[in-house]
Enzyme design. Structure first.
Site, short mmCIF file in Angstrom:
data_model
loop_
_atom_site.label_atom_id
_atom_site.label_comp_id
_atom_site.label_asym_id
_atom_site.label_seq_id
_atom_site.Cartn_x
_atom_site.Cartn_y
_atom_site.Cartn_z
NE ARG A 106 -2.65 0.02 3.61
CZ ARG A 106 -3.34 0.45 4.67
NH1 ARG A 106 -4.79 0.50 4.29
NH2 ARG A 106 -3.03 0.55 5.77
CB THR A 110 -2.31 7.32 -2.83
OG1 THR A 110 -1.64 6.01 -3.02
CG2 THR A 110 -1.46 8.21 -3.30
CG ASP A 202 2.54 -3.13 8.93
OD1 ASP A 202 2.52 -2.16 8.23
OD2 ASP A 202 2.69 -4.40 8.57
CG ASP A 205 6.17 -3.25 9.88
OD1 ASP A 205 6.96 -3.57 8.97
OD2 ASP A 205 5.85 -2.10 10.09
C1 PRP Z 1 -1.01 -4.57 4.32
C2 PRP Z 1 -2.01 -6.04 4.14
C3 PRP Z 1 -2.79 -6.12 3.10
C4 PRP Z 1 -2.89 -4.63 2.91
C5 PRP Z 1 -4.33 -4.22 3.37
O1 PRP Z 1 0.10 -4.97 3.49
O2 PRP Z 1 -1.07 -7.23 4.35
O3 PRP Z 1 -2.19 -6.53 1.73
O4 PRP Z 1 -1.95 -3.75 3.84
O5 PRP Z 1 -4.76 -2.86 3.14
P1 PRP Z 1 -5.52 -2.35 2.04
O6 PRP Z 1 -6.94 -3.11 2.14
O7 PRP Z 1 -6.18 -1.14 2.38
O8 PRP Z 1 -5.23 -2.47 0.55
P2 PRP Z 1 1.12 -3.75 3.33
O9 PRP Z 1 0.79 -2.95 2.40
O10 PRP Z 1 1.39 -3.19 4.64
O11 PRP Z 1 2.32 -4.50 2.97
P3 PRP Z 1 3.30 -5.77 3.32
O12 PRP Z 1 2.40 -6.83 3.75
O13 PRP Z 1 4.47 -5.77 2.51
O14 PRP Z 1 3.76 -5.23 4.91
N1 URA Z 2 -2.39 -3.26 6.97
C1 URA Z 2 -1.98 -3.98 8.06
O1 URA Z 2 -1.04 -4.46 8.16
N2 URA Z 2 -2.73 -3.30 9.16
C2 URA Z 2 -3.60 -2.64 9.15
O2 URA Z 2 -4.35 -2.21 9.99
C3 URA Z 2 -4.16 -2.01 7.72
C4 URA Z 2 -3.35 -2.59 6.70
#
Ligand code: PRP
Ligand code: URA
Length: 214
Positions: A106, A110, A202, A205
């Site tokens: 994400r 945005t 997150d 993380d």
């Molecule tokens: C997180 C999660 C989803 C997304 C959800 O990933 O694992 O893929 O956010 O958010 P959304 O419904 O608003 O799209 P992130 O972008 O943090 O990436 P990561 O798994 O690499 O930490």
């Molecule tokens: N992605 C995450 O990992 N946590 C949230 O709460 C939203 C998006």
């Protein structure tokens, strides 16, 4: 009951118990990964309950009986990076499934998904595809993943999340009402940064020890 007929929120007490551990900010990455895996097993059990089987002859030590074997060709699509933690449990449930990795992150400003990795073969090779991602927040990542799969030729798609926000469920249900969503909890709302409240911070993380909970 919710407004979304395609949403399945697990009611299992083991799921509710494990969710409390997952949400706890004091849960370390090692334990967090273990619980992601355990919850994935439980949700996978529910999400795959309508997979098709076909009859086969099974020779028990006493006689031949009619047993069953899985008939559906199943594909798991973990969304990198957080979805990685769900894969092992799903493969334990369905060892013959294929796994295709899809990398989406994400954009923090945005909140729109950015695709950076796609390991899908040229055309769809399965009857049932399950998208694996612990978090359904705005629904941007899930919607993008579903669109990739549909363009690819996938016909039966399910989305498996650990925690979903109403905003994300609404977005996915509106764009893709044919996609069933399985989750362990439907939380209250998103905050101004697009994090699920109360959520767990997150998910990437917390699994990989790369930052604090937000
Ligand atoms: C997180 C999660 C989803 C997304 C959800 O990933 O694992 O893929 O956010 O958010 P959304 O419904 O608003 O799209 P992130 O972008 O943090 O990436 P990561 O798994 O690499 O930490
Ligand atoms: N992605 C995450 O990992 N946590 C949230 O709460 C939203 C998006």
């Amino acid at each position: 009951m919710t407004d979304w007929p395609n949403l399945h929120v697990s009611q299992h007490p083991a799921v509710r118990h494990k969710l409390g551990i997952l949400r706890d900010a004091n849960t370390e990455p090692k334990k967090f990964r273990e619980v992601v895996r355990e919850l994935s097993w439980l949700l996978g059990y529910e999400a795959l309950a309508d997979a098709h089987t076909r009859p086969i002859d099974v020779p028990t030590p006493l006689e031949v009986m009619q047993g069953e074997e899985l008939a559906d060709r199943i594909g798991f699509v973990p969304i990198l990076r957080a979805g990685l933690g769900m894969v092992d449990a799903f493969l334990e449930l369905m060892p013959t499934a294929q796994v295709w990795h899809l990398g989406l992150f994400r954009d923090e400003r945005t909140l729109r998904p950015v695709e950076y990795y796609n390991k899908l073969p040229n055309s769809a090779t399965v009857d049932l595809s399950l998208i694996l991602d612990p978090m359904l927040a705005t629904g941007g990542s899930a919607t993008a993943a579903i669109e990739v799969l549909k363009r690819w030729g996938a016909v039966r798609i399910k989305l498996v999340n650990l925690i979903a926000a109403p905003e994300g469920v609404a977005a996915v249900s509106k764009a893709h009402p044919d996609v069933e969503i399985y989750c362990a909890a439907l939380d209250r709302q998103l905050n101004e940064k697009g994090y699920i409240m109360p959520g767990l911070g997150d998910a990437g993380d917390r699994q990989f020890g790369t930052g604090g909970a937000s």
